[in-house]
Scaffold this motif. Sequence first.
Motif, PDB file in Angstrom:
ATOM      1  N   GLY A  36       0.722  -1.269   0.077  1.00  0.00           N
ATOM      2  CA  GLY A  36      -0.005   0.052   0.187  1.00  0.00           C
ATOM      3  C   GLY A  36       0.822   1.413   0.115  1.00  0.00           C
ATOM      4  O   GLY A  36       0.369   2.468  -0.125  1.00  0.00           O
ATOM      5  N   THR A  45      -2.736   7.420   2.708  1.00  0.00           N
ATOM      6  CA  THR A  45      -3.092   8.067   1.283  1.00  0.00           C
ATOM      7  C   THR A  45      -4.270   7.363   0.349  1.00  0.00           C
ATOM      8  O   THR A  45      -5.181   6.407   1.194  1.00  0.00           O
ATOM      9  CB  THR A  45      -1.719   7.473   0.381  1.00  0.00           C
ATOM     10  OG1 THR A  45      -1.780   6.014   0.289  1.00  0.00           O
ATOM     11  CG2 THR A  45      -0.260   7.611   1.148  1.00  0.00           C
ATOM     12  N   THR A  46      -4.639   8.090  -0.703  1.00  0.00           N
ATOM     13  CA  THR A  46      -5.685   7.450  -1.423  1.00  0.00           C
ATOM     14  C   THR A  46      -5.538   6.159  -1.951  1.00  0.00           C
ATOM     15  O   THR A  46      -6.415   5.465  -1.793  1.00  0.00           O
ATOM     16  CB  THR A  46      -5.613   8.517  -2.728  1.00  0.00           C
ATOM     17  OG1 THR A  46      -5.679   9.834  -2.338  1.00  0.00           O
ATOM     18  CG2 THR A  46      -6.911   8.186  -3.721  1.00  0.00           C
ATOM     19  N   LYS A  47      -4.264   5.918  -2.259  1.00  0.00           N
ATOM     20  CA  LYS A  47      -4.112   4.260  -2.435  1.00  0.00           C
ATOM     21  C   LYS A  47      -4.461   3.475  -1.177  1.00  0.00           C
ATOM     22  O   LYS A  47      -5.108   2.309  -1.433  1.00  0.00           O
ATOM     23  CB  LYS A  47      -2.634   3.939  -2.776  1.00  0.00           C
ATOM     24  CG  LYS A  47      -2.487   2.534  -3.247  1.00  0.00           C
ATOM     25  CD  LYS A  47      -0.923   2.381  -3.719  1.00  0.00           C
ATOM     26  CE  LYS A  47      -0.462   0.912  -4.054  1.00  0.00           C
ATOM     27  NZ  LYS A  47       0.831   0.856  -4.550  1.00  0.00           N
ATOM     28  N   ASP A  50      -8.080   3.086  -0.700  1.00  0.00           N
ATOM     29  CA  ASP A  50      -8.853   2.212  -1.856  1.00  0.00           C
ATOM     30  C   ASP A  50      -8.566   0.735  -1.395  1.00  0.00           C
ATOM     31  O   ASP A  50      -9.480   0.147  -1.641  1.00  0.00           O
ATOM     32  CB  ASP A  50      -8.267   2.524  -3.202  1.00  0.00           C
ATOM     33  CG  ASP A  50      -8.708   4.062  -3.746  1.00  0.00           C
ATOM     34  OD1 ASP A  50      -9.743   4.591  -3.209  1.00  0.00           O
ATOM     35  OD2 ASP A  50      -7.907   4.315  -4.828  1.00  0.00           O
ATOM     36  N   MET A  51      -7.387   0.543  -1.082  1.00  0.00           N
ATOM     37  CA  MET A  51      -7.172  -0.759  -0.764  1.00  0.00           C
ATOM     38  C   MET A  51      -7.824  -1.550   0.301  1.00  0.00           C
ATOM     39  O   MET A  51      -8.374  -2.453   0.587  1.00  0.00           O
ATOM     40  CB  MET A  51      -5.649  -1.049  -0.149  1.00  0.00           C
ATOM     41  CG  MET A  51      -4.771  -1.214  -1.677  1.00  0.00           C
ATOM     42  SD  MET A  51      -2.883  -0.994  -1.392  1.00  0.00           S
ATOM     43  CE  MET A  51      -2.652  -2.628  -0.862  1.00  0.00           C
TER      44      MET A  51
END
Length: 86
Positions: A36, A45-47, A50-51
């Motif tokens: 991640g 973070t955005t990532k 999302d995960m």
Amino acid sequence: WSDISISKGLGVFNLPVKVKSFTMTVNYRSRNMFDGGNSTSNVFTTKMTDMVNNTKKGDKIIFENIVAVGQDNITRNLPPIIIDVD
């Protein structure tokens, strides 16, 4: 400040700390492990968001390389935190 609870043996310690950085990995039960990335603050973070939003029962979210500052202004490396998604 955020309280992080750390259990060691039979005791649990609540430590008020400010998280400065961490890394996150997600181990999806039906898929492989995915990195991640790093956060240089106490915010996903955005990532990472999302995960986490794509996890399902049986997946694991792993936080490592956690760096935090206590109320005494001493920087500490905290142990990994593993969350089993239920």
